[in-house]
Design a protein around this motif. Structure first.
Motif, PDB file in Angstrom:
ATOM      1  N   GLU A   1     -59.293 -99.271  17.030  1.00 24.59           N
ATOM      2  CA  GLU A   1     -57.871 -99.470  17.378  1.00 24.59           C
ATOM      3  C   GLU A   1     -57.092-100.210  16.288  1.00 24.59           C
ATOM      4  O   GLU A   1     -55.907-100.487  16.442  1.00 24.59           O
ATOM      5  CB  GLU A   1     -57.765-100.264  18.686  1.00 24.59           C
ATOM      6  CG  GLU A   1     -58.320 -99.483  19.860  1.00 24.59           C
ATOM      7  CD  GLU A   1     -58.434-100.330  21.121  1.00 24.59           C
ATOM      8  OE1 GLU A   1     -57.807-101.406  21.192  1.00 24.59           O
ATOM      9  OE2 GLU A   1     -59.173 -99.896  22.022  1.00 24.59           O
ATOM     10  N   TYR A   2     -57.778-100.579  15.198  1.00 25.56           N
ATOM     11  CA  TYR A   2     -57.137-101.374  14.138  1.00 25.56           C
ATOM     12  C   TYR A   2     -57.121-100.601  12.820  1.00 25.56           C
ATOM     13  O   TYR A   2     -57.894 -99.666  12.616  1.00 25.56           O
ATOM     14  CB  TYR A   2     -57.919-102.678  13.923  1.00 25.56           C
ATOM     15  CG  TYR A   2     -57.950-103.566  15.148  1.00 25.56           C
ATOM     16  CD1 TYR A   2     -57.023-104.589  15.306  1.00 25.56           C
ATOM     17  CD2 TYR A   2     -58.902-103.368  16.144  1.00 25.56           C
ATOM     18  CE1 TYR A   2     -57.045-105.407  16.431  1.00 25.56           C
ATOM     19  CE2 TYR A   2     -58.934-104.171  17.268  1.00 25.56           C
ATOM     20  CZ  TYR A   2     -58.000-105.192  17.412  1.00 25.56           C
ATOM     21  OH  TYR A   2     -58.024-105.995  18.521  1.00 25.56           O
ATOM     22  N   GLY A   3     -56.225-101.065  11.909  1.00 26.64           N
ATOM     23  CA  GLY A   3     -56.191-100.478  10.567  1.00 26.64           C
ATOM     24  C   GLY A   3     -57.156-101.174   9.623  1.00 26.64           C
ATOM     25  O   GLY A   3     -57.535-100.632   8.587  1.00 26.64           O
ATOM     26  N   PHE A   4     -57.553-102.419   9.977  1.00 26.20           N
ATOM     27  CA  PHE A   4     -58.307-103.258   9.042  1.00 26.20           C
ATOM     28  C   PHE A   4     -59.269-104.137   9.842  1.00 26.20           C
ATOM     29  O   PHE A   4     -58.833-104.847  10.758  1.00 26.20           O
ATOM     30  CB  PHE A   4     -57.293-104.119   8.269  1.00 26.20           C
ATOM     31  CG  PHE A   4     -57.854-105.066   7.252  1.00 26.20           C
ATOM     32  CD1 PHE A   4     -58.838-104.677   6.348  1.00 26.20           C
ATOM     33  CD2 PHE A   4     -57.360-106.382   7.144  1.00 26.20           C
ATOM     34  CE1 PHE A   4     -59.327-105.546   5.391  1.00 26.20           C
ATOM     35  CE2 PHE A   4     -57.839-107.256   6.181  1.00 26.20           C
ATOM     36  CZ  PHE A   4     -58.822-106.831   5.304  1.00 26.20           C
TER      37      PHE A   4
ATOM     38  N   GLY B   1     -71.696-104.790   9.545  1.00 22.28           N
ATOM     39  CA  GLY B   1     -70.226-104.727   9.598  1.00 22.28           C
ATOM     40  C   GLY B   1     -69.725-103.362   9.138  1.00 22.28           C
ATOM     41  O   GLY B   1     -68.881-102.743   9.801  1.00 22.28           O
ATOM     42  N   PHE B   2     -70.244-102.864   8.030  1.00 22.95           N
ATOM     43  CA  PHE B   2     -69.841-101.537   7.535  1.00 22.95           C
ATOM     44  C   PHE B   2     -70.191-100.451   8.573  1.00 22.95           C
ATOM     45  O   PHE B   2     -69.434 -99.517   8.796  1.00 22.95           O
ATOM     46  CB  PHE B   2     -70.550-101.187   6.227  1.00 22.95           C
ATOM     47  CG  PHE B   2     -70.099-101.967   5.009  1.00 22.95           C
ATOM     48  CD1 PHE B   2     -68.899-102.656   4.997  1.00 22.95           C
ATOM     49  CD2 PHE B   2     -70.882-101.988   3.858  1.00 22.95           C
ATOM     50  CE1 PHE B   2     -68.481-103.362   3.862  1.00 22.95           C
ATOM     51  CE2 PHE B   2     -70.472-102.676   2.718  1.00 22.95           C
ATOM     52  CZ  PHE B   2     -69.280-103.370   2.726  1.00 22.95           C
ATOM     53  N   ASP B   3     -71.376-100.583   9.172  1.00 22.74           N
ATOM     54  CA  ASP B   3     -71.822 -99.557  10.137  1.00 22.74           C
ATOM     55  C   ASP B   3     -70.928 -99.544  11.383  1.00 22.74           C
ATOM     56  O   ASP B   3     -70.616 -98.485  11.911  1.00 22.74           O
ATOM     57  CB  ASP B   3     -73.261 -99.833  10.599  1.00 22.74           C
ATOM     58  CG  ASP B   3     -74.292 -99.571   9.512  1.00 22.74           C
ATOM     59  OD1 ASP B   3     -73.954 -98.909   8.512  1.00 22.74           O
ATOM     60  OD2 ASP B   3     -75.445-100.043   9.662  1.00 22.74           O
ATOM     61  N   TYR B   4     -70.550-100.723  11.855  1.00 23.77           N
ATOM     62  CA  TYR B   4     -69.836-100.796  13.143  1.00 23.77           C
ATOM     63  C   TYR B   4     -68.316-100.713  13.002  1.00 23.77           C
ATOM     64  O   TYR B   4     -67.638-100.377  13.969  1.00 23.77           O
ATOM     65  CB  TYR B   4     -70.236-102.073  13.909  1.00 23.77           C
ATOM     66  CG  TYR B   4     -71.580-101.920  14.581  1.00 23.77           C
ATOM     67  CD1 TYR B   4     -71.671-101.454  15.892  1.00 23.77           C
ATOM     68  CD2 TYR B   4     -72.762-102.189  13.900  1.00 23.77           C
ATOM     69  CE1 TYR B   4     -72.909-101.280  16.505  1.00 23.77           C
ATOM     70  CE2 TYR B   4     -74.002-102.017  14.504  1.00 23.77           C
ATOM     71  CZ  TYR B   4     -74.065-101.562  15.807  1.00 23.77           C
ATOM     72  OH  TYR B   4     -75.284-101.384  16.412  1.00 23.77           O
ATOM     73  N   ALA B   5     -67.769-101.034  11.829  1.00 22.76           N
ATOM     74  CA  ALA B   5     -66.305-101.000  11.687  1.00 22.76           C
ATOM     75  C   ALA B   5     -65.832 -99.550  11.734  1.00 22.76           C
ATOM     76  O   ALA B   5     -66.346 -98.695  11.012  1.00 22.76           O
ATOM     77  CB  ALA B   5     -65.894-101.651  10.374  1.00 22.76           C
ATOM     78  N   GLU B   6     -64.848 -99.280  12.577  1.00 25.79           N
ATOM     79  CA  GLU B   6     -64.323 -97.919  12.710  1.00 25.79           C
ATOM     80  C   GLU B   6     -62.856 -97.819  12.295  1.00 25.79           C
ATOM     81  O   GLU B   6     -62.205 -96.817  12.550  1.00 25.79           O
ATOM     82  CB  GLU B   6     -64.530 -97.415  14.143  1.00 25.79           C
ATOM     83  CG  GLU B   6     -66.012 -97.262  14.450  1.00 25.79           C
ATOM     84  CD  GLU B   6     -66.291 -96.756  15.849  1.00 25.79           C
ATOM     85  OE1 GLU B   6     -65.347 -96.634  16.649  1.00 25.79           O
ATOM     86  OE2 GLU B   6     -67.482 -96.505  16.132  1.00 25.79           O
ATOM     87  N   SER B   7     -62.358 -98.870  11.653  1.00 25.82           N
ATOM     88  CA  SER B   7     -60.987 -98.823  11.103  1.00 25.82           C
ATOM     89  C   SER B   7     -61.066 -98.171   9.723  1.00 25.82           C
ATOM     90  O   SER B   7     -62.130 -98.162   9.097  1.00 25.82           O
ATOM     91  CB  SER B   7     -60.457-100.249  10.982  1.00 25.82           C
ATOM     92  OG  SER B   7     -61.381-101.024  10.241  1.00 25.82           O
ATOM     93  N   PRO B   8     -59.944 -97.651   9.195  1.00 23.02           N
ATOM     94  CA  PRO B   8     -59.995 -97.015   7.866  1.00 23.02           C
ATOM     95  C   PRO B   8     -60.213 -97.994   6.722  1.00 23.02           C
ATOM     96  O   PRO B   8     -60.689 -97.605   5.660  1.00 23.02           O
ATOM     97  CB  PRO B   8     -58.633 -96.324   7.739  1.00 23.02           C
ATOM     98  CG  PRO B   8     -57.761 -96.907   8.799  1.00 23.02           C
ATOM     99  CD  PRO B   8     -58.659 -97.437   9.879  1.00 23.02           C
ATOM    100  N   LEU B   9     -59.877 -99.295   6.942  1.00 18.41           N
ATOM    101  CA  LEU B   9     -60.058-100.305   5.892  1.00 18.41           C
ATOM    102  C   LEU B   9     -60.946-101.429   6.408  1.00 18.41           C
ATOM    103  O   LEU B   9     -60.897-101.776   7.601  1.00 18.41           O
ATOM    104  CB  LEU B   9     -58.704-100.881   5.459  1.00 18.41           C
ATOM    105  CG  LEU B   9     -57.627 -99.868   5.035  1.00 18.41           C
ATOM    106  CD1 LEU B   9     -56.326-100.582   4.681  1.00 18.41           C
ATOM    107  CD2 LEU B   9     -58.108 -98.998   3.874  1.00 18.41           C
TER     108      LEU B   9
END
Ligand code: UDP
Ligand code: MG
Length: 246
Positions: free
Chosen positions: A7-10, A86-94
């Motif tokens: 739900e976030y951009g970053f 963190g890289f694996d779970y983050a689903e924002s584009p940045l």
């Protein structure tokens, strides 16, 4: 699989190992940054198996701040593993990365983020470093040896303030120690480029450093050879034609 970070951009990744004394400062400085981040941002704490009150502190902080979230490892797996999670779970584009000791300032994310329009990664360079002379010497030596071995051209890969396009970060081959090689790892990707930006730096005011000369310098020395092997075997391909692309 989808999680709240979509739900976030970053998404700002913060790795923590026994950082209970930094929790109050983390909460206030990250909350104040989120208010004026130039991209809609959330915090993703990654507790790396802390044995102190870090996890209890994270549960509290995340329950009172709707844009703060956490993952907690059941045991200590190391900083590279925490960043990889963190890289694996983050689903924002940045994606952003900052250390829990706040030696770099979250406010400086707003200096780095605009460069992701044109670059795949923007990394801080600590201009006035507030560390002991011995730590600065280790860092200067390690940076020049790594530059010679990898040809990455990076001034300060250890700076704990970086932002990435998620698509690039998720492709990094991650092994223990690889958090010190992000510019070199990025350059493995076809056409990828990064930008260095001067950022502020201050002393560690709470908690203690988790690294010493052995686990910082010696493993990095060996990792330079591992990187050269990876570079020589890295797979790159370009699709010339296909009937599955629309
Ligand atoms: N850290 C971690 N797992 C570890 C060691 C460190 O998540 O096994 C975290 C630590 O809590 C901090 C960051 O990684 O947020 C960098 O560690 P530290 O500040 O001790 O390193 P230094 O700045 O001294 O190189
Ligand atoms: Mg530190």
């Amino acid at each position: 699989m989808s999680n709240i970070t979509s739900e976030y951009g970053f998404t700002i990744i913060v790795p923590l190992y026994n950082e209970e004394d930094n929790m109050a400062r983390l909460e206030s400085s990250l909350a104040s940054f989120l208010e004026h981040s130039i991209r809609k941002a959330c915090v993703l704490f990654v507790n790396d198996g802390s044995r102190d009150g870090t996890l209890a502190g994270l549960r509290d902080i995340c329950s009172r701040n709707s844009d703060f979230h956490y993952i907690s490892f059941s045991e200590n797996c190391g900083l590279s593993a925490a960043i990889k999670a963190g890289f694996d779970y983050a689903e924002s584009p940045l994606i952003g990365y900052i250390d829990a000791d706040l030696q770099t300032n979250p406010e400086d994310f707003n200096l780095l983020l605009p460069y992701l329009e044109d670059y795949d990664m923007a990394i801080g360079v600590r201009v006035k470093r507030n560390d002991t002379p011995f730590k600065r010497f280790q860092s200067r030596f390690a940076n020049s040896f790594r530059r010679m071995m990898t040809g990455d051209g990076a001034t300060d890969t250890g700076c704990p303030l970086k932002v990435f396009r998620a698509a690039a970060a998720k492709q990094f081959p991650m092994f223990k120690g690889m958090h010190r090689f992000f510019p070199a790892l990025l350059l493995l990707q076809d056409g990828a480029k990064y930008k260095e930006i001067p950022v502020s730096h201050r002393p560690r005011v709470a908690g203690v450093s988790k690294f010493n000369i052995w686990n910082r310098m010696m493993s990095s020395f060996a990792d330079c050879f591992a990187y050269r092997w990876m570079k020589s075997r890295y797979i790159r391909y370009r699709v010339g034609e296909s009937d599955i692309l629309r």
